[in-house]
Design an enzyme around this catalytic site. Structure first.
Site, PDB file in Angstrom:
ATOM      1  N   PHE A  80       8.955   3.869   8.365  1.00 43.94           N
ATOM      2  CA  PHE A  80       8.990   2.977   9.458  1.00 43.94           C
ATOM      3  C   PHE A  80       9.103   1.554   8.630  1.00 43.94           C
ATOM      4  O   PHE A  80       9.087   0.709   9.424  1.00 43.94           O
ATOM      5  CB  PHE A  80       7.762   3.132  10.241  1.00 43.94           C
ATOM      6  CG  PHE A  80       7.697   4.478  10.858  1.00 43.94           C
ATOM      7  CD1 PHE A  80       8.360   4.927  11.975  1.00 43.94           C
ATOM      8  CD2 PHE A  80       6.694   5.256  10.379  1.00 43.94           C
ATOM      9  CE1 PHE A  80       8.346   6.101  12.394  1.00 43.94           C
ATOM     10  CE2 PHE A  80       6.555   6.553  10.911  1.00 43.94           C
ATOM     11  CZ  PHE A  80       7.538   6.959  11.854  1.00 43.94           C
ATOM     12  N   GLY A  81       8.855   1.548   7.563  1.00 41.57           N
ATOM     13  CA  GLY A  81       8.718   0.147   6.786  1.00 41.57           C
ATOM     14  C   GLY A  81       7.703   0.180   5.606  1.00 41.57           C
ATOM     15  O   GLY A  81       7.009   1.089   5.260  1.00 41.57           O
ATOM     16  N   ILE A  82       7.375  -0.924   5.371  1.00 42.97           N
ATOM     17  CA  ILE A  82       6.443  -1.108   4.237  1.00 42.97           C
ATOM     18  C   ILE A  82       5.069  -1.525   4.882  1.00 42.97           C
ATOM     19  O   ILE A  82       5.000  -2.362   5.790  1.00 42.97           O
ATOM     20  CB  ILE A  82       6.959  -2.008   3.241  1.00 42.97           C
ATOM     21  CG1 ILE A  82       8.053  -1.850   2.757  1.00 42.97           C
ATOM     22  CG2 ILE A  82       5.812  -2.158   2.123  1.00 42.97           C
ATOM     23  CD1 ILE A  82       8.954  -2.821   1.807  1.00 42.97           C
ATOM     24  N   VAL A  83       4.047  -1.046   4.171  1.00 38.30           N
ATOM     25  CA  VAL A  83       2.688  -1.354   4.575  1.00 38.30           C
ATOM     26  C   VAL A  83       1.960  -2.187   3.550  1.00 38.30           C
ATOM     27  O   VAL A  83       1.987  -1.958   2.347  1.00 38.30           O
ATOM     28  CB  VAL A  83       1.931  -0.141   4.691  1.00 38.30           C
ATOM     29  CG1 VAL A  83       0.372  -0.282   5.221  1.00 38.30           C
ATOM     30  CG2 VAL A  83       2.643   1.018   5.594  1.00 38.30           C
TER      31      VAL A  83
ATOM     32  N   LEU B 195       0.852  -1.066   0.115  1.00 40.97           N
ATOM     33  CA  LEU B 195       0.020   0.061  -0.109  1.00 40.97           C
ATOM     34  C   LEU B 195       0.700   1.194  -0.023  1.00 40.97           C
ATOM     35  O   LEU B 195       0.514   2.254  -0.513  1.00 40.97           O
ATOM     36  CB  LEU B 195      -0.881  -0.153   1.105  1.00 40.97           C
ATOM     37  CG  LEU B 195      -2.047  -0.887   1.385  1.00 40.97           C
ATOM     38  CD1 LEU B 195      -2.734  -0.839   2.644  1.00 40.97           C
ATOM     39  CD2 LEU B 195      -3.150  -0.738   0.148  1.00 40.97           C
ATOM     40  N   GLY B 196       1.945   1.002   0.518  1.00 33.96           N
ATOM     41  CA  GLY B 196       3.022   2.119   0.561  1.00 33.96           C
ATOM     42  C   GLY B 196       4.339   1.972   1.469  1.00 33.96           C
ATOM     43  O   GLY B 196       4.252   0.983   1.986  1.00 33.96           O
ATOM     44  N   ARG B 197       5.113   2.825   1.124  1.00 37.84           N
ATOM     45  CA  ARG B 197       6.479   2.735   2.089  1.00 37.84           C
ATOM     46  C   ARG B 197       6.642   3.989   2.881  1.00 37.84           C
ATOM     47  O   ARG B 197       6.109   5.088   2.386  1.00 37.84           O
ATOM     48  CB  ARG B 197       7.700   2.560   0.955  1.00 37.84           C
ATOM     49  CG  ARG B 197       7.894   1.342   0.386  1.00 37.84           C
ATOM     50  CD  ARG B 197       8.743   1.358  -0.607  1.00 37.84           C
ATOM     51  NE  ARG B 197       8.844  -0.118  -1.302  1.00 37.84           N
ATOM     52  CZ  ARG B 197       9.648  -0.866  -1.022  1.00 37.84           C
ATOM     53  NH1 ARG B 197      10.552  -0.742  -0.142  1.00 37.84           N
ATOM     54  NH2 ARG B 197       9.427  -2.291  -1.501  1.00 37.84           N
TER      55      ARG B 197
ATOM     56  N   LYS C  65       1.637  -2.977   8.926  1.00 36.63           N
ATOM     57  CA  LYS C  65       2.614  -2.116   8.708  1.00 36.63           C
ATOM     58  C   LYS C  65       4.009  -3.043   9.337  1.00 36.63           C
ATOM     59  O   LYS C  65       3.929  -3.355  10.495  1.00 36.63           O
ATOM     60  CB  LYS C  65       2.816  -0.881   9.732  1.00 36.63           C
ATOM     61  CG  LYS C  65       3.601   0.146   9.214  1.00 36.63           C
ATOM     62  CD  LYS C  65       3.379   1.408  10.050  1.00 36.63           C
ATOM     63  CE  LYS C  65       2.177   2.110   9.498  1.00 36.63           C
ATOM     64  NZ  LYS C  65       2.637   3.267   8.475  1.00 36.63           N
TER      65      LYS C  65
ATOM     66  N   ASP D  67       5.578  13.836  12.993  1.00 37.81           N
ATOM     67  CA  ASP D  67       5.710  13.367  11.531  1.00 37.81           C
ATOM     68  C   ASP D  67       4.545  13.678  10.840  1.00 37.81           C
ATOM     69  O   ASP D  67       4.084  13.125   9.836  1.00 37.81           O
ATOM     70  CB  ASP D  67       6.201  12.070  11.143  1.00 37.81           C
ATOM     71  CG  ASP D  67       6.862  11.870   9.783  1.00 37.81           C
ATOM     72  OD1 ASP D  67       7.268  13.142   9.185  1.00 37.81           O
ATOM     73  OD2 ASP D  67       6.993  10.946   9.415  1.00 37.81           O
TER      74      ASP D  67
END
Ligand code: NAG
Ligand code: NAG
Ligand code: NAG
Ligand code: NAG
Ligand code: NAG
Ligand code: NAG
Ligand code: NAG
Length: 804
Positions: free
Chosen positions: A525-528, A520-522, A544, A638
């Site tokens: 914190f890491g990849i989702v 879904l996204g990067r 996540k 953030d």
């Protein structure tokens, strides 16, 4: 031939009256009357969409004088006289020249009347409003001005206006919930005792539209407009929107209503006018968000009856008696529960050890926060159990966090709260002890869930239909509630160790995401990944995978997960679960359909002004909650449009909160990727001074300016005009030079809302002040955006900046 003739005569005699009636123009002359039978023809509005007359009730031979939606199968009632009960067959209603509408029973005794003189005619309008007029067309009475439990588009509730709930879905007697527009300008929901008509008890919703200092900013009307939006209108002309979702369909092909339902929730509904497939009424929005928790007063029984226990399902409160208690009125599941034994101290109490008289039954996750008469702290589980056993006034004791609360009857505000980690000991007289109900609220492994179902199944075979319904509901809810962490009013609140979100195994999540397939996204914190888990039905989740959390920080991970899990706000993405197994650290969130604010805001077409306003206010509220309303303050660190997600109704939902702390444990947050850029990061990041919640205020300020202008904080040098690469500088220049219209270019909606535009820009500039002490708190930001707090002209945000 004879037969055809007969048919023809039949047609003339019996059907013609119907036809002549359907050709009406909505006008009802004085002297017209209706009789309460199935065959009486109601007074229709010109389009036939609304009808005024007698509706037969299902259960018995009773009729309700009412107005209803006539073109849908449900014939939903929208108005009825606010204090009459249904009337018998043969009752009449008439338009009388001396008193308007007059309702009489079959013996012609007066039941109800509008009591207005000089009547010329009545009129059933296509809006659903029944109007009584004088001969000069002056309106003497309107059903819209005398509402019962429902509001329709074009209807307005003025100061002192009320809606009153009905007793139950089918019982139209007065219930105990009130919606009121009070004179201080707030729209409030209250409970009130049905029997005594006493003062209003607990206020469980408040629109916060009162300004005690400057009354021109206070609300004075609750308006349901023809486009299907509900809002409180302030005297200064501003609107406080209740309806925020843009998914409410357009009026022309939908019916709308807003009803204070019998369960105390004020809901906005819509229904397609053409009903192929007949979906019925759909709830668009509702207030309050969690009635089980929000009704929390010291007086009154709570959302359910006394001794009952409330749990929320899709915004609906479900009431259940605890084990060993029975409904006082078996036909009213929302009513009080009684013990099926004699409670309190009796003759046999003194005669021997309490164990001979009573038994205690343990249940989990149930709390009645308002009925304490003694607190013991510190206390062990056994002491808590025995303290109640040996006190003949004690009905239940609750053990949690080494403390014990003894409670007496009647128990009020009962609710299920799986996040509590509490044990309740219910007390029974021997011989009356109920069979333990299977543990339905704390399944933590799928195998266990199935066992629960089997247990429930076997219990079903031997019990009554009604109890079966409760069991099935409870079992389904069991699944649901594990994911539904709620904020609790249990005092004292604090629990650092107990984890209240669900733990997943790595294997479960690998399975749910099909081997971490769909990305879904990067982020930082890491990849989702997208996934699906079975939770009753298939539920879509976002998983996540954290790649930067140190592995030796197990305790901190749990603590942080727990802090995140305890948040509950409509503008935050909810954490459903987590996984920590070997090297793996994963977080499981609810899935947001509409992607990130970044793609919405900078995409094509651009969101309209009103949507942007709602999104900005939503983010502000979410942040204010994180900063000030959580038991542990959460600083996001953030905030940027990539971290704001949009749910199916385009509500702004803040994601990734609480993660900053997780990363700082690991010292893994580096500033290399942000140093030297002037994006969303507050200047103090670069100065090694202490990081406070004000860093989020700064980032919010930048984000707010982006939302206003639909422009990125840093313009791409290739794509942008190159002249104003830094948004904050550009906004300040435009503001200082009085060129606000340049900021929104051709956005006519924003230009027509100049006052708000100016206010929002000023708030944005206050937030990005280099001196963090000048920045307002998020609470203040919310009030300023809403127009409750006046906004002064801000100074230059970076007075010492040298242009690079
Ligand atoms: C409706 O029809 C009645 C006669 O049937 C007439 O007197 C009345 O003026 C009409 N009203 C309107 C609003 O057209
Ligand atoms: C019912 O309506 C009457 C006017 O018809 C009003 O005076 C009364 O206050 C209403 N009662 C409630 C409980 O809203
Ligand atoms: C019927 O409702 C419409 C829309 O609110 C209004 O313009 C019209 O005056 C109403 N008619 C009567 C007779 O009240
Ligand atoms: C509302 O009711 C209060 C108390 O009955 C009364 O003092 C006040 O004047 C009313 N306000 C309006 C606008 O009707
Ligand atoms: C509705 O509730 C009232 C008040 O509890 C009760 O007296 C009445 O009998 C009920 N009516 C029906 C039709 O159940
Ligand atoms: C009250 O607020 C309005 C605008 O919101 C403002 O114009 C007016 O000056 C204020 N009045 C006082 C007394 O502060
Ligand atoms: C329910 O939970 C309690 C403790 O939480 C346990 O003692 C009891 O055995 C459980 N009952 C069932 C049927 O699983």
């Amino acid at each position: 031939m004879a037969c055809a003739l007969f048919n023809f005569l039949f047609f003339i005699i019996f059907l013609l009256p119907v036809f002549t009636f359907s050709q009406n123009n909505g006008t009802v002359p004085v002297g017209t009357s209706l009789v309460a039978t199935e065959r009486s023809n109601p007074w229709l509005s010109p389009s036939g969409e609304f009808a005024f007359g007698f509706q037969k009730l299902q259960d018995n031979d009773q009729f309700l004088l009412s107005i209803w939606f006539n073109n849908i199968p449900a014939k939903t009632v929208v108005w009825y006289p606010n204090y009459t009960s249904p009337v018998s067959r043969g009752s009449t209603v008439e338009i009388d020249a001396q008193s308007g509408l007059v309702l009489r029973d079959p013996q012609r005794r007066l039941v109800w009347s509008t009591g207005v003189p000089d009547v010329s005619h009545g009129f059933m309008n296509d809006t659903g409003n029944f109007v009584i007029s004088r001969s000069d067309s002056f309106r003497i009475w309107e059903s819209f001005k005398d509402p019962t439990d429902t509001m329709l588009p074009t209807q307005i509730i003025e100061i002192n206006g009320t809606l009153v709930s009905r007793k139950s879905e089918t019982n139209f007697s007065r219930g105990r919930f009130y919606l009121r527009m009070v004179s201080d300008g707030n729209l409030v929901l209250n409970t009130r005792s049905v029997l005594t008509n006493s003062n209003f008890d607990d206020e469980y919703y408040n629109s916060q539209t009162s300004d005690p200092v400057n009354a021109t900013n206070s609300g004075y009307q609750l308006i349901f407009n023809e486009r299907g939006s509900i809002y409180v209108l302030r005297r200064n002309g501003e609107q406080y929107a209740l309806t925020t979702k843009r998914s409410v369909p357009t009026t022309s092909d939908h019916y709308y209503r807003a009803t204070l339902d019998f369960d105390g929730v004020f809901r906005q509904y819509y229904h397609p006018k053409s009903f192929s497939g007949n979906p019925g009424w759909t709830t668009a929005e509702y207030w309050p968000q969690n009635i089980c928790m929000d009704i929390d007063g010291d007086i009154g029984s709570g959302a359910c009856g006394y001794n009952s226990v409330c749990r929320l399902e899709n915004g609906k409160p479900i009431c259940e008696c605890p084990q060993g208690y029975l409904l006082a009125d078996p036909n009213n599941p929302y009513g009080d529960c009684n013990t099926n034994f004699i409670p309190n101290c009796g003759e046999d109490d003194q005669k021997g050890p309490a164990e001979d008289v009573y038994e205690m039954l343990e249940v989990s996750d149930t709390d009645w926060p308002k009925s304490d008469f003694e607190q013991i702290s510190p206390c062990t589980v056994d002491d808590c159990r025995n303290a109640c056993l040996n006190d003949c006034f004690c009905a239940v004791s609750i053990y949690r966090d080494n403390s014990c609360w003894k409670k007496k009857l009647p128990l009020s505000n009962g609710r299920i709260d799986t996040g509590l980690n509490a044990k309740a000991f219910l007390k029974f007289r021997k011989g009356n002890v109920p069979l333990p109900r299977p543990n339905i609220t704390t399944p933590d492994k799928p195998e266990k869930d199935r066992r629960t179902l089997i247990l429930v199944g076997s219990v079903l075979l031997g019990s009554s239909v009604f109890i079966n319904c409760i069991f099935i509901g409870a079992a389904c809810l069991g699944f649901f509630l594990i994911y539904n962490k709620k904020i609790t009013n249990f005092r004292p609140v604090h629990d650092a160790a107990g984890v209240n979100v669900r733990g997943f195994t790595y294997k479960e999540l690998a399975l749910a995401t099909d081997g971490f397939k769909e990305e879904l996204g990067r982020g930082a914190f890491g990849i989702v990944y997208k996934g699906v888990v079975p939770m009753g039905s298939q539920t879509t989740i976002a998983v996540k995978k954290l790649d930067r959390v140190a592995q030796d920080t197990e305790k901190e991970f749990k603590t942080e997960v727990n802090v995140i899990g305890q948040t509950h706000h409509k503008n935050l993405v909810r954490l459903l679960g987590f996984c920590e197994e070997g090297p793996h650290r994963l977080l499981v969130y609810e899935y947001m359909n509409n992607g990130t604010l970044a793609s919405f805001l900078f995409g094509d077409p651009k969101p309209n002004w009103n949507q942007r306003i709602q999104i900005a206010m939503g983010i502000a509220r979410g942040l204010a909650y994180l900063h000030e309303e959580c038991s542990t303050q959460i600083i996001h660190c953030d905030i940027k449009p990539q971290n704001i997600l949009l749910d199916e109704y385009y509500n702004a939902r803040i994601s990734d909160f609480g993660l900053a702390k997780l990363l700082m444990i690991n010292q893994s947050r580096t500033l290399t990727n942000i140093r030297g850029t002037k994006g969303y990061v507050a200047p103090e990041w670069f100065r090694n001074t202490q990081v406070t919640a004000k860093v989020d205020v700064y980032s919010f300020g930048v984000l707010l300016l982006e939302i206003i202008t639909c422009r990125r904080s840093l313009e791409d040098l290739e794509n942008g005009d190159g002249e104003n690469p830094i948004l904050t500088d550009w906004v300040w220049d435009c503001f200082a030079e009085g060129r606000l219209d340049t900021l929104v270019k051709n956005d006519t909606e924003a230009l027509n809302d100049k006052k708000r535009l100016e206010r929002f820009v000023m708030v944005g500039i206050w937030c990005i002040q280099e001196d963090s002490s000048l920045r307002p708190t998020m609470r203040k930001v919310c009030q300023m955006l809403e127009g409750i707090l006046e906004v002064n002209v801000p100074p230059c945000p970076s007075p010492f900046a040298s242009t690079a």
